[in-house]
Design a protein around this motif. Structure first.
Motif, PDB file in Angstrom:
ATOM      1  N   LEU A   1       0.544  -1.372   0.090  1.00 56.44           N
ATOM      2  CA  LEU A   1       0.384   0.280   0.240  1.00 56.44           C
ATOM      3  C   LEU A   1       0.565   0.992   0.531  1.00 56.44           C
ATOM      4  O   LEU A   1       0.514   2.241  -0.754  1.00 56.44           O
ATOM      5  CB  LEU A   1      -0.773  -0.707   0.947  1.00 56.44           C
ATOM      6  N   GLY A   2       2.118   1.472   0.763  1.00 58.26           N
ATOM      7  CA  GLY A   2       2.862   2.427   0.705  1.00 58.26           C
ATOM      8  C   GLY A   2       3.316   2.106  -0.643  1.00 58.26           C
ATOM      9  O   GLY A   2       3.860   2.990  -1.080  1.00 58.26           O
ATOM     10  N   GLY A   3       4.150   1.271  -0.763  1.00 54.94           N
ATOM     11  CA  GLY A   3       4.379   1.976  -2.541  1.00 54.94           C
ATOM     12  C   GLY A   3       3.265   2.399  -3.923  1.00 54.94           C
ATOM     13  O   GLY A   3       4.134   2.939  -4.103  1.00 54.94           O
ATOM     14  N   ILE A   4       2.259   1.750  -3.736  1.00 49.91           N
ATOM     15  CA  ILE A   4       1.399   1.914  -4.527  1.00 49.91           C
ATOM     16  C   ILE A   4       0.400   3.916  -3.928  1.00 49.91           C
ATOM     17  O   ILE A   4       0.714   4.486  -5.392  1.00 49.91           O
ATOM     18  CB  ILE A   4      -0.478   1.593  -4.626  1.00 49.91           C
ATOM     19  N   ALA A   5       1.187   4.187  -3.229  1.00 51.26           N
ATOM     20  CA  ALA A   5       0.865   5.646  -2.497  1.00 51.26           C
ATOM     21  C   ALA A   5       1.740   6.387  -2.969  1.00 51.26           C
ATOM     22  O   ALA A   5       1.710   7.440  -3.231  1.00 51.26           O
ATOM     23  CB  ALA A   5       0.063   5.693  -1.241  1.00 51.26           C
TER      24      ALA A   5
END
Length: 133
Positions: A41-45
């Motif tokens: 999720l952090g990578g996508i964000a």
């Protein structure tokens, strides 16, 4: 067919999980990848953040999300004793912190955001927290 079917043991044998299944079946090594979901999720964000202008309010939301997920991953890294991931995750949490605003912009900031996305996903894959039964 025998008249008395074999009974299942009421408590698992040493080294086995409940149900008599060996602990190492299907690659179960007694660890959990608790940092995987926050890492992805952090990578996508972080990748989504490359689409926003640095001054927009959408980028502020992205900064909150990335910083909070990096801090969550630091907790999992400490639990897993994977201290090698604490420094890069702490750097991401500080640089993406929206409270203390660093005014980064331009091509290099976009490259750093992609690198942060890679670090978050790699840390999510590599951090294994011991499972507590």
């Amino acid at each position: 067919m025998s008249p008395n079917p074999p009974r299942r043991p009421s408590s698992p044998a040493p080294g086995n999980r409940p149900g008599g299944r060996p602990a190492d079946r299907y690659g179960d090594d007694g660890t959990l990848r608790s940092a995987f979901v926050p890492g992805v999720l952090g990578g996508i964000a972080a990748l989504v953040g490359t689409a926003f202008a640095e001054s927009s309010s959408g980028f502020t939301v992205v900064r909150y999300v990335v910083a909070i997920l990096a801090l969550i991953m630091i907790v999992f890294a400490v639990q897993a004793k994977a201290f090698v991931w604490v420094v890069p995750l702490a750097a991401i949490a500080v640089l993406w912190n929206p409270v203390v605003d660093f005014d980064f912009h331009g091509t290099w900031w976009g490259v750093v955001q992609v690198l942060a996305a890679v670090v978050l996903v790699l840390a999510g894959v590599r951090i294994k927290v011991p499972a507590s039964d």
